[in-house]
Design a protein around this motif. Structure first.
Motif, short mmCIF file in Angstrom:
data_model
loop_
_atom_site.label_atom_id
_atom_site.label_comp_id
_atom_site.label_asym_id
_atom_site.label_seq_id
_atom_site.Cartn_x
_atom_site.Cartn_y
_atom_site.Cartn_z
N LYS A 113 1.23 34.11 -22.73
CA LYS A 113 0.93 33.13 -23.79
C LYS A 113 1.30 33.66 -25.16
O LYS A 113 0.89 33.11 -26.18
CB LYS A 113 -0.58 32.78 -23.78
CG LYS A 113 -1.08 32.21 -22.48
CD LYS A 113 -0.59 30.80 -22.27
CE LYS A 113 -1.09 30.23 -20.96
NZ LYS A 113 -0.24 29.16 -20.45
N ILE A 114 2.04 34.77 -25.19
CA ILE A 114 2.47 35.34 -26.48
C ILE A 114 3.99 35.26 -26.52
O ILE A 114 4.67 35.71 -25.60
CB ILE A 114 2.05 36.82 -26.62
CG1 ILE A 114 0.58 37.01 -26.28
CG2 ILE A 114 2.35 37.32 -28.05
CD1 ILE A 114 0.15 38.48 -26.17
N ILE B 30 8.76 27.50 -28.60
CA ILE B 30 7.30 27.33 -28.81
C ILE B 30 6.86 25.98 -28.25
O ILE B 30 5.84 25.86 -27.57
CB ILE B 30 6.94 27.45 -30.31
CG1 ILE B 30 7.24 28.86 -30.82
CG2 ILE B 30 5.48 27.09 -30.55
CD1 ILE B 30 7.23 29.01 -32.35
N LYS B 31 7.65 24.96 -28.52
CA LYS B 31 7.33 23.62 -28.01
C LYS B 31 7.23 23.64 -26.48
O LYS B 31 6.28 23.11 -25.90
CB LYS B 31 8.44 22.65 -28.45
CG LYS B 31 8.30 21.23 -27.96
CD LYS B 31 9.54 20.43 -28.37
CE LYS B 31 9.60 19.05 -27.77
NZ LYS B 31 8.65 18.12 -28.40
N LEU B 32 8.19 24.29 -25.82
CA LEU B 32 8.19 24.36 -24.35
C LEU B 32 6.93 25.08 -23.84
O LEU B 32 6.31 24.66 -22.86
CB LEU B 32 9.44 25.10 -23.85
CG LEU B 32 10.77 24.37 -24.06
CD1 LEU B 32 11.94 25.29 -23.73
CD2 LEU B 32 10.84 23.10 -23.21
N GLY C 194 3.55 23.58 -21.73
CA GLY C 194 3.33 24.11 -20.38
C GLY C 194 4.56 24.04 -19.50
O GLY C 194 4.46 23.98 -18.27
N ARG C 195 5.73 24.04 -20.11
CA ARG C 195 6.96 23.87 -19.33
C ARG C 195 7.68 25.19 -19.06
O ARG C 195 8.77 25.19 -18.50
CB ARG C 195 7.88 22.89 -20.07
CG ARG C 195 7.28 21.49 -20.09
CD ARG C 195 8.00 20.59 -21.05
NE ARG C 195 9.39 20.47 -20.70
CZ ARG C 195 10.34 20.02 -21.54
NH1 ARG C 195 10.02 19.68 -22.76
NH2 ARG C 195 11.57 19.93 -21.14
N ILE D 220 12.59 26.39 -16.96
CA ILE D 220 12.00 25.33 -17.79
C ILE D 220 11.82 24.08 -16.93
O ILE D 220 12.79 23.61 -16.32
CB ILE D 220 12.92 25.00 -18.99
CG1 ILE D 220 13.26 26.27 -19.79
CG2 ILE D 220 12.31 23.94 -19.87
CD1 ILE D 220 12.09 27.00 -20.42
N SER D 221 10.58 23.60 -16.85
CA SER D 221 10.35 22.42 -16.00
C SER D 221 10.37 21.15 -16.85
O SER D 221 10.25 21.19 -18.06
CB SER D 221 9.03 22.55 -15.26
OG SER D 221 7.98 22.63 -16.19
#
Ligand code: GRF
Length: 199
Positions: free
Chosen positions: A103-104, A181-183, A187-188, A198-199
């Motif tokens: 998460k970093i 950051i957006k991804l 949660g992608r 990348i989902s």
């Protein structure tokens, strides 16, 4: 979704993140901006945007892990989900990495794994590579490692100086960092071994 931004310097990446949060492109709230320097330009930018700021003085936290314990305490108080390292010039300890595993996210001014460390732009120039760039990656204990979320290449010109090359690398950072950051916020970002899908 709450994010925290950690910075040590100029804060130009922070500024881009502030703007992208404001426009709704990054669907999150900046809960706090934290620095290990007393008065970096980054904290001025954060204050101007009316964000909560905090200066954690490394001198008050010895050994190094004590700094990270205080940092994690503050992040938890603010219910931070994702931590963005935007020019945060400080080695982190396993305590912090484990508290915010996967998460970093960090931005680095080279095409990793080439040119790790504090002088990624200068080192690439001196090495004579024809292409360098920017990397957004998840943070692991080892410096400038961790699964790569996004990269952008930048051509090196024959007459480039560190300054002219830095300008184009920073422009590449401002493109890929908000997107990465957006991804992550959405949660992608899925990690499979060393690879990010990348989902
Ligand atoms: C960026 O080049 C980033 O890649 C590196 O530190 C620099 C920070 O610049 N980790 P700024 O503070 O965002 O202007």
């Amino acid at each position: 979704m709450n994010i925290a931004v950690l910075c040590s310097g100029n804060g130009t990446n922070l500024q881009v993140i502030i703007d992208k949060v404001k426009s709704g492109y990054i669907p999150a709230r900046i809960a706090i901006v934290i620095s290990d320097k007393a008065q970096p330009r980054a904290l001025e930018r954060a204050k101007k945007a009316r964000l909560e700021t905090l200066f954690l003085n490394p001198k008050n936290f010895k050994p190094r892990e004590e700094f990270d314990r205080e940092l994690v305490k503050k992040l938890r108080e603010k219910n931070v989900d994702i931590v963005v390292m935007a020019g945060f010039i400080r080695l982190v300890t396993p305590y912090f990495i484990e508290a915010y595993k996967d998460k970093i996210i960090n931005i680095h001014p080279s095409l990793l794994p080439a040119f790790k460390g504090a002088h990624g732009i200068r080192d690439a120039l001196e090495c004579g590579v024809k292409v360098t760039g920017a990397t957004a990656h998840l943070v692991e204990e080892e410096l400038d490692s961790g699964p790569i979320v996004m990269q952008k290449a930048v051509k090196v010109k024959e007459n480039d100086t560190e300054e002219t090359l830095a300008q184009r690398i920073h422009a590449a950072e401002y493109k890929i960092f908000p997107e990465a950051i957006k991804l992550l916020v959405e949660g992608r970002v899925k990690i499979e071994g060393r690879r990010v899908k990348i989902s």
